[in-house]
Motif scaffolding. Structure first.
Motif, PDB file in Angstrom:
ATOM      1  N   ALA A 206       2.033   7.784  15.011  1.00 18.38           N
ATOM      2  CA  ALA A 206       1.480   7.153  13.844  1.00 18.38           C
ATOM      3  C   ALA A 206       2.135   5.815  13.694  1.00 18.38           C
ATOM      4  N   LEU A 207       3.405   5.683  13.267  1.00 13.94           N
ATOM      5  CA  LEU A 207       3.969   4.609  12.762  1.00 13.94           C
ATOM      6  C   LEU A 207       3.885   3.463  14.155  1.00 13.94           C
ATOM      7  N   LEU A 208       4.034   3.783  15.431  1.00 15.58           N
ATOM      8  CA  LEU A 208       3.699   2.906  16.511  1.00 15.58           C
ATOM      9  C   LEU A 208       2.148   2.154  16.512  1.00 15.58           C
TER      10      LEU A 208
ATOM     11  N   LEU B  58       1.069  -1.518  15.843  1.00 14.45           N
ATOM     12  CA  LEU B  58       0.320  -2.458  16.873  1.00 14.45           C
ATOM     13  C   LEU B  58      -0.912  -2.738  16.153  1.00 14.45           C
ATOM     14  N   ILE B  59      -1.588  -1.902  15.517  1.00 20.98           N
ATOM     15  CA  ILE B  59      -2.978  -2.396  14.894  1.00 20.98           C
ATOM     16  C   ILE B  59      -2.685  -3.635  13.948  1.00 20.98           C
ATOM     17  N   PHE B  60      -1.969  -3.357  12.972  1.00 22.26           N
ATOM     18  CA  PHE B  60      -1.740  -4.488  12.142  1.00 22.26           C
ATOM     19  C   PHE B  60      -1.166  -5.572  12.720  1.00 22.26           C
ATOM     20  N   GLU B  61      -0.537  -5.783  13.786  1.00 17.42           N
ATOM     21  CA  GLU B  61      -0.048  -7.112  14.508  1.00 17.42           C
ATOM     22  C   GLU B  61      -1.105  -7.620  15.211  1.00 17.42           C
ATOM     23  N   SER B  62      -2.028  -6.890  15.793  1.00 13.82           N
ATOM     24  CA  SER B  62      -2.951  -7.751  16.614  1.00 13.82           C
ATOM     25  C   SER B  62      -4.568  -7.200  16.226  1.00 13.82           C
ATOM     26  N   LEU B  63      -4.995  -6.652  15.182  1.00 14.17           N
ATOM     27  CA  LEU B  63      -6.413  -6.281  15.120  1.00 14.17           C
ATOM     28  C   LEU B  63      -7.296  -7.392  14.539  1.00 14.17           C
ATOM     29  N   ARG B  64      -6.685  -8.478  13.730  1.00 16.98           N
ATOM     30  CA  ARG B  64      -7.152  -9.695  13.310  1.00 16.98           C
ATOM     31  C   ARG B  64      -7.703 -10.496  14.664  1.00 16.98           C
ATOM     32  N   ARG B  65      -6.605 -10.638  15.590  1.00 16.10           N
ATOM     33  CA  ARG B  65      -6.635 -11.543  16.778  1.00 16.10           C
ATOM     34  C   ARG B  65      -7.812 -10.936  17.623  1.00 16.10           C
TER      35      ARG B  65
ATOM     36  N   TYR C 213       3.748   6.096   2.601  1.00 15.96           N
ATOM     37  CA  TYR C 213       3.239   4.785   2.296  1.00 15.96           C
ATOM     38  C   TYR C 213       4.159   3.608   2.182  1.00 15.96           C
ATOM     39  N   ALA C 214       5.536   3.959   1.713  1.00 16.13           N
ATOM     40  CA  ALA C 214       6.773   3.036   1.601  1.00 16.13           C
ATOM     41  C   ALA C 214       7.143   2.850   3.110  1.00 16.13           C
ATOM     42  N   GLU C 215       7.099   3.605   3.872  1.00 16.89           N
ATOM     43  CA  GLU C 215       7.524   3.485   5.519  1.00 16.89           C
ATOM     44  C   GLU C 215       6.574   2.583   6.211  1.00 16.89           C
ATOM     45  N   VAL C 216       5.233   2.675   5.850  1.00 18.09           N
ATOM     46  CA  VAL C 216       4.284   1.864   6.377  1.00 18.09           C
ATOM     47  C   VAL C 216       4.304   0.507   5.974  1.00 18.09           C
ATOM     48  N   GLY C 217       4.562   0.419   4.687  1.00 18.69           N
ATOM     49  CA  GLY C 217       4.694  -1.170   4.295  1.00 18.69           C
ATOM     50  C   GLY C 217       6.046  -1.817   4.804  1.00 18.69           C
ATOM     51  N   ARG C 218       7.095  -1.165   5.031  1.00 17.92           N
ATOM     52  CA  ARG C 218       8.111  -1.460   5.570  1.00 17.92           C
ATOM     53  C   ARG C 218       7.798  -1.656   7.382  1.00 17.92           C
ATOM     54  N   VAL C 219       7.126  -0.727   7.949  1.00 13.08           N
ATOM     55  CA  VAL C 219       6.857  -1.125   9.513  1.00 13.08           C
ATOM     56  C   VAL C 219       6.180  -2.308   9.608  1.00 13.08           C
ATOM     57  N   ILE C 220       5.354  -2.572   8.887  1.00 14.76           N
ATOM     58  CA  ILE C 220       4.248  -3.667   8.902  1.00 14.76           C
ATOM     59  C   ILE C 220       4.753  -4.996   8.328  1.00 14.76           C
ATOM     60  N   GLY C 221       5.919  -4.852   8.015  1.00 15.01           N
ATOM     61  CA  GLY C 221       6.461  -6.321   7.348  1.00 15.01           C
ATOM     62  C   GLY C 221       5.871  -6.617   5.739  1.00 15.01           C
ATOM     63  N   ALA C 222       5.213  -5.550   5.153  1.00 16.70           N
ATOM     64  CA  ALA C 222       4.671  -5.944   3.885  1.00 16.70           C
ATOM     65  C   ALA C 222       5.881  -5.595   2.838  1.00 16.70           C
ATOM     66  N   ALA C 223       6.797  -4.777   3.084  1.00 12.68           N
ATOM     67  CA  ALA C 223       7.997  -4.547   2.138  1.00 12.68           C
ATOM     68  C   ALA C 223       9.158  -4.566   2.829  1.00 12.68           C
TER      69      ALA C 223
ATOM     70  N   ALA D 161       2.631  -2.238  -2.029  1.00  8.20           N
ATOM     71  CA  ALA D 161       2.592  -3.468  -0.876  1.00  8.20           C
ATOM     72  C   ALA D 161       1.781  -2.903   0.282  1.00  8.20           C
ATOM     73  N   ALA D 162       2.072  -1.659   0.878  1.00  5.53           N
ATOM     74  CA  ALA D 162       1.330  -0.998   2.082  1.00  5.53           C
ATOM     75  C   ALA D 162      -0.401  -1.132   1.678  1.00  5.53           C
ATOM     76  N   ILE D 163      -0.584  -0.795   0.600  1.00  8.71           N
ATOM     77  CA  ILE D 163      -2.025  -0.447   0.285  1.00  8.71           C
ATOM     78  C   ILE D 163      -2.777  -1.638   0.119  1.00  8.71           C
ATOM     79  N   ALA D 164      -1.958  -2.808  -0.814  1.00  6.88           N
ATOM     80  CA  ALA D 164      -2.424  -4.290  -0.622  1.00  6.88           C
ATOM     81  C   ALA D 164      -2.654  -4.903   0.865  1.00  6.88           C
ATOM     82  N   ALA D 165      -1.712  -4.482   1.735  1.00  2.00           N
ATOM     83  CA  ALA D 165      -1.736  -5.080   3.185  1.00  2.00           C
ATOM     84  C   ALA D 165      -2.880  -4.616   3.798  1.00  2.00           C
ATOM     85  N   VAL D 166      -3.331  -3.293   3.454  1.00  2.03           N
ATOM     86  CA  VAL D 166      -4.498  -2.592   4.152  1.00  2.03           C
ATOM     87  C   VAL D 166      -5.847  -3.493   3.700  1.00  2.03           C
ATOM     88  N   ARG D 167      -5.844  -3.499   2.397  1.00  2.90           N
ATOM     89  CA  ARG D 167      -6.950  -4.031   1.700  1.00  2.90           C
ATOM     90  C   ARG D 167      -7.225  -5.430   2.320  1.00  2.90           C
ATOM     91  N   LYS D 168      -6.198  -6.074   2.357  1.00  2.00           N
ATOM     92  CA  LYS D 168      -6.203  -7.594   2.762  1.00  2.00           C
ATOM     93  C   LYS D 168      -6.604  -7.618   4.383  1.00  2.00           C
TER      94      LYS D 168
END
Length: 401
Positions: free
Chosen positions: A233-235, A239-246, A317-327, A339-346
């Motif tokens: 899940a963390l992997l 990956l998705i956060f880093e590349s989905l926009r692109r 959720y905190a661990e999600v925020g840290r792995v994506i660089g939002a926290a 911060a993780a929830i806000a990053a998902v919304r963004k």
């Protein structure tokens, strides 16, 4: 991350990378002599299907035929039509080529060619009596993760919403994940598929944590949060956060396409044992009423269900925020989780996922019935980290409006 219990259910073989579709014929030859390809009309018109057929028949000496009438959201009638048409062909191996509906069709056709119907007797968990005919899953979208999961979902007209068949017997023998097959996926579909994949990973990572009973994996397909599903899940989330926009912005960006496809596959491995939760449970009746794509509904709902689950799942959720660089590592869990929830919304806003259920034609008048119907997805409701009842689901839906 818990370290006392882990479950992974996966294909016997998983090939990933650009060009790996060229392994389909050789993989099929290992499994039999007669091949049924389940795909849809759009893919059947593309040169890629002829390339795959030539690989199977000319280069590997197999007999092959194609069912190209898979429909979105996979109606039961289409499954039965395929079985009726190809039962006499009696395939040894079935290839699912396409999005989640094509892969799920292949799973369910294999089931009905292996065992007597009706299909409804297999609805639920662990009801498939044994192995099905071997499957090769070749996804052309990056979303459902069906290429690696024990789940197939269909629309039965006798049921209010979509139903699932969950059994390790449905896991494909071979998954072939070639990101080059996703470059023709349009931006809108790339976005909602990616949102679905992210939801798989987030919900699996924040799922309820159950005591590690040695019998659990034999009795539940979705066992909840565990060390192996957490790893995948963390992997996937990273990956998705880093590349989905692109990938949405430039479908030809093969690096981004590869990252999102790998993330979707990891997300499938995560929820194949960890399971999903109430964003998916609520989407089933929402999708049935609005006739909108699964990934769209899940994408709208996920931030609101994360808000609801925050107190029960703040550490996850905190661990999600840290792995994506939002926290940062030193932020308190609640702050990092927010911060993780806000990053998902963004992220979802950036790729065009609407923020409100009103965008898919729901109103306040729909909330009572949807709240009750959502509870019917018991395996998902039970997997949620916070306790859920119809009133709490109604509150989520009100905020999502």
């Amino acid at each position: 991350m818990r370290l006392d219990y882990g479950v992974t259910r996966a294909p016997a073989r998983l090939f990933f990378g650009p060009g790996q579709r060229q392994a389909i014929g050789r993989a099929a030859r290992d499994l039999g002599r007669k091949v049924l390809i389940c795909t849809d009309e759009r893919l059947a018109r593309l040169p890629i299907l002829q390339e795959i057929l030539e690989d199977i028949t000319v280069h590997n000496g197999l007999e092959a035929t194609v069912f190209d009438a898979t429909e979105p959201e996979l109606p039961l009638a289409g499954i039965l039509d395929c079985v009726a048409e190809y039962r006499s062909f009696d395939p040894d191996v079935i290839v699912g080529l396409g999005g989640g509906s094509c892969l799920d069709l292949a799973k369910l056709v294999s089931l009905l060619l292996s065992y007597e119907g009706p299909l409804s007797q297999y609805y639920g968990e662990f009801k498939v009596p044994g192995p099905v005919r071997p499957l090769i899953a070749v996804p052309t979208t990056s979303g459902t993760g069906s290429e690696v999961t024990p789940v197939a979902v269909l629309a039965d007209p006798e049921r209010t919403m979509k139903v699932g068949i969950s059994s390790p017997a449905l896991i494909p023998h071979t998954a072939i994940c070639d990101p080059e097959l996703t470059v023709t996926c349009p931006p809108g579909l790339t976005a909602i598929s990616g949102a679905d994949a992210l939801a798989h990973a987030v919900e699996a990572f924040a799922a309820v944590s159950r005591p590690p009973d040695p019998r659990m994996a034999m009795e539940r397909v979705f066992v909840g949060k565990n060390t192996l599903s957490d790893h995948y899940a963390l992997l996937a989330i990273k990956l998705i956060f880093e590349s989905l926009r692109r990938a949405v912005a430039d479908g030809g960006d093969i690096e981004a396409r590869s990252a999102v496809m790998l993330g979707a596959t990891y997300a499938g491995l995560a929820f194949g044992s960890g399971g999903t939760a109430i964003a998916h449970a609520i989407q089933y009746p929402v999708g049935a009423q609005t006739h909108t794509a699964h990934g769209l509904g899940v994408g709208i709902l996920l931030p609101y269900t994360m808000d609801f689950n925050m107190q029960a799942a703040s550490a996850s959720y905190a661990e999600v925020g840290r792995v994506i660089g939002a926290a940062s590592a030193d932020q308190p869990d609640e702050e990092a989780g927010r911060a993780a929830i806000a990053a998902v919304r963004k992220l979802f806003g950036d790729i065009g996922i609407p923020a409100s259920l009103r965008n898919i034609a729901l109103t306040e008048d729909d909330l009572d019935s949807l709240s009750v119907l959502s509870m019917n997805a018991a395996r998902l409701v039970e997997n949620n980290p916070a306790a859920v009842d119809p009133e709490s689901i109604k509150q989520i839906l009100m905020r999502a409006l």
